[in-house]
Design a protein around this motif. Structure first.
Motif, short mmCIF file in Angstrom:
data_model
loop_
_atom_site.label_atom_id
_atom_site.label_comp_id
_atom_site.label_asym_id
_atom_site.label_seq_id
_atom_site.Cartn_x
_atom_site.Cartn_y
_atom_site.Cartn_z
N GLN A 84 0.65 -1.01 0.49
CA GLN A 84 -0.25 -0.03 0.03
C GLN A 84 0.12 0.97 -0.05
OE1 GLN A 84 0.22 -2.27 2.47
NE2 GLN A 84 -2.30 -2.77 2.46
N THR A 85 -0.02 2.33 -0.66
CA THR A 85 0.49 3.52 -0.85
C THR A 85 1.33 4.18 0.31
OG1 THR A 85 0.24 4.07 -2.49
CG2 THR A 85 0.55 6.07 -1.73
N ALA A 86 0.91 3.91 1.47
CA ALA A 86 0.98 4.46 2.64
C ALA A 86 1.85 4.38 3.10
CB ALA A 86 -0.67 4.08 3.55
N ASP A 87 2.72 2.46 3.56
CA ASP A 87 3.46 2.06 3.61
C ASP A 87 4.69 2.21 3.08
OD1 ASP A 87 1.43 0.08 5.73
OD2 ASP A 87 0.89 -1.21 4.23
N GLY A 91 7.43 3.96 5.33
CA GLY A 91 8.98 3.92 5.56
C GLY A 91 9.99 4.36 4.80
N PHE A 92 9.74 5.06 4.51
CA PHE A 92 10.70 6.43 3.21
C PHE A 92 10.75 7.87 4.67
CE2 PHE A 92 9.89 4.81 -1.16
CZ PHE A 92 11.37 4.01 -0.79
N GLU A 93 9.92 7.60 4.95
CA GLU A 93 9.26 8.85 6.28
C GLU A 93 10.20 8.82 7.32
OE1 GLU A 93 5.37 9.64 6.71
OE2 GLU A 93 5.30 11.47 5.22
N LEU A 94 10.76 7.30 7.93
CA LEU A 94 10.82 6.88 8.64
C LEU A 94 12.20 6.42 8.70
CD1 LEU A 94 8.60 4.21 10.43
CD2 LEU A 94 8.58 6.67 11.07
N GLY A 95 13.16 7.20 7.11
CA GLY A 95 14.74 6.97 7.25
C GLY A 95 15.19 5.86 6.35
N GLY A 96 13.31 5.33 5.96
CA GLY A 96 14.32 3.83 4.40
C GLY A 96 14.61 4.76 3.27
N ASN A 97 15.56 3.99 2.71
CA ASN A 97 16.16 4.45 1.18
C ASN A 97 16.06 2.91 0.45
OD1 ASN A 97 18.60 4.39 3.71
ND2 ASN A 97 18.67 5.97 2.63
N ASP A 98 15.33 2.23 0.38
CA ASP A 98 14.31 1.27 -0.05
C ASP A 98 13.85 0.77 0.65
OD1 ASP A 98 13.61 0.47 -3.19
OD2 ASP A 98 16.38 -0.60 -2.94
N PHE A 188 7.11 1.13 -9.90
CA PHE A 188 7.49 0.82 -9.15
C PHE A 188 8.32 2.20 -8.64
CE2 PHE A 188 7.62 0.25 -4.56
CZ PHE A 188 6.74 -0.32 -3.90
N ASN A 189 9.55 1.78 -8.61
CA ASN A 189 11.00 3.20 -8.20
C ASN A 189 10.04 4.52 -8.54
OD1 ASN A 189 12.04 0.78 -6.86
ND2 ASN A 189 13.19 0.87 -8.50
N GLY A 190 9.42 3.99 -9.86
CA GLY A 190 9.10 5.68 -10.51
C GLY A 190 8.84 7.10 -9.36
N ARG A 191 7.21 5.84 -8.64
CA ARG A 191 6.26 6.65 -7.64
C ARG A 191 6.92 6.65 -7.01
NH1 ARG A 191 0.70 4.98 -8.16
NH2 ARG A 191 0.88 6.51 -6.19
N SER A 192 7.77 5.54 -6.64
CA SER A 192 9.18 6.28 -5.74
C SER A 192 9.69 7.70 -5.40
CB SER A 192 9.91 4.78 -4.98
OG SER A 192 10.69 5.85 -3.47
N LEU A 193 10.50 7.92 -6.29
CA LEU A 193 10.70 9.09 -6.66
C LEU A 193 10.00 10.09 -6.21
CD1 LEU A 193 13.57 10.37 -7.57
CD2 LEU A 193 12.97 10.08 -9.66
N ASP A 194 8.58 9.94 -7.08
CA ASP A 194 8.03 11.04 -6.72
C ASP A 194 7.25 11.81 -5.94
OD1 ASP A 194 7.36 11.33 -10.30
OD2 ASP A 194 6.04 9.95 -9.85
#
Length: 224
Positions: A84-87, A91-98, A188-194
């Motif tokens: 899910q997008t929220a998850d 994860g990224f907001e908590l400092g995850g890198n990938d 999927f990674n493109g969405r993460s970059l956005d």
């Protein structure tokens, strides 16, 4: 030899991945839950953390929060069946890198680990701050400050901002940055970059002269 801290509560999967990473030349530390993973991290200071999210005793998100309080730099990759997008955003907001979705191929896991390690090796280690409009940016410490306020960026946020600054007023290619920071330029990674671009815009909103412009079909441009 890079040291990978791998944290997974499914014993069969844990052993398969641990042995496969060791076969590919990594030094692997293994933990079966987040609490054990946090202890291993503090004892051994690995080069990268690869962790499942849903685990007993302490989940991956909580473990990452503890790690980021003391260490803003070491890359953290989450493994999970949840997409899910929220998850992903959390994860990224908590400092995850990938973020790698299960089931995954070992080749993709290794490629992403190597991509994160390359980014870490290229990060500046000595002093030297950058002026971005009203902001002061320290790439080595991953600190972005304006007036009396300071924010600690995640590893990938800092690297993305550094690259945007290096190519300021020019286009930073979307495919290039995805391949180098995420391992490939998948949708999927493109969405993460956005998501990351949106976060950087929010961090820089105190100076209206700073813009990160989306160049359709090509990438992004930092305009000062």
């Amino acid at each position: 030899m890079a040291t990978v801290l791998f944290i997974e509560d499914e014993p069969a999967l844990g052993m398969i991945v641990k042995d496969s990473l060791a076969y590919r030349g990594f030094n692997v530390l293994y933990a079966a839950n987040g609490a054990e993973g946090l202890e291993q991290f503090r004892l051994h200071q690995p080069d990268i953390v690869v962790a499942d999210i849903m685990m007993p005793d302490m989940d991956g998100f909580t473990m990452a929060e503890h790690i980021r309080r003391d260490d803003p730099h070491t890359p953290i990759m989450f493994l999970t069946a949840r997409s899910q997008t929220a998850d992903v955003v959390r994860g990224f907001e908590l400092g995850g890198n990938d973020y790698l979705k299960k089931p995954f191929s070992l080749d993709e896991l290794v490629a992403r680990i190597n991509a994160l390690l390359r980014v870490g090796a290229a990060r500046p280690h000595a002093g030297g701050t950058l002026k971005i409009g009203r902001y002061t940016f320290d790439p080595a410490k991953q600190k972005l400050s304006v007036d009396d306020r300071e924010v600690t960026l995640s590893h990938r946020e800092a690297e993305l901002l550094r690259r945007l600054y290096q190519q300021r007023n020019e286009v930073l290619g979307r495919s290039e940055v995805l391949t180098e920071l995420w391992g490939d330029d998948s949708f999927f990674n493109g969405r993460s970059l956005d998501v990351f671009i949106t976060k950087l815009r929010r961090y820089l909103r105190e100076d209206p002269k700073i813009q990160i412009i989306n160049i359709r079909g090509r990438g992004y441009k930092l305009v000062l």
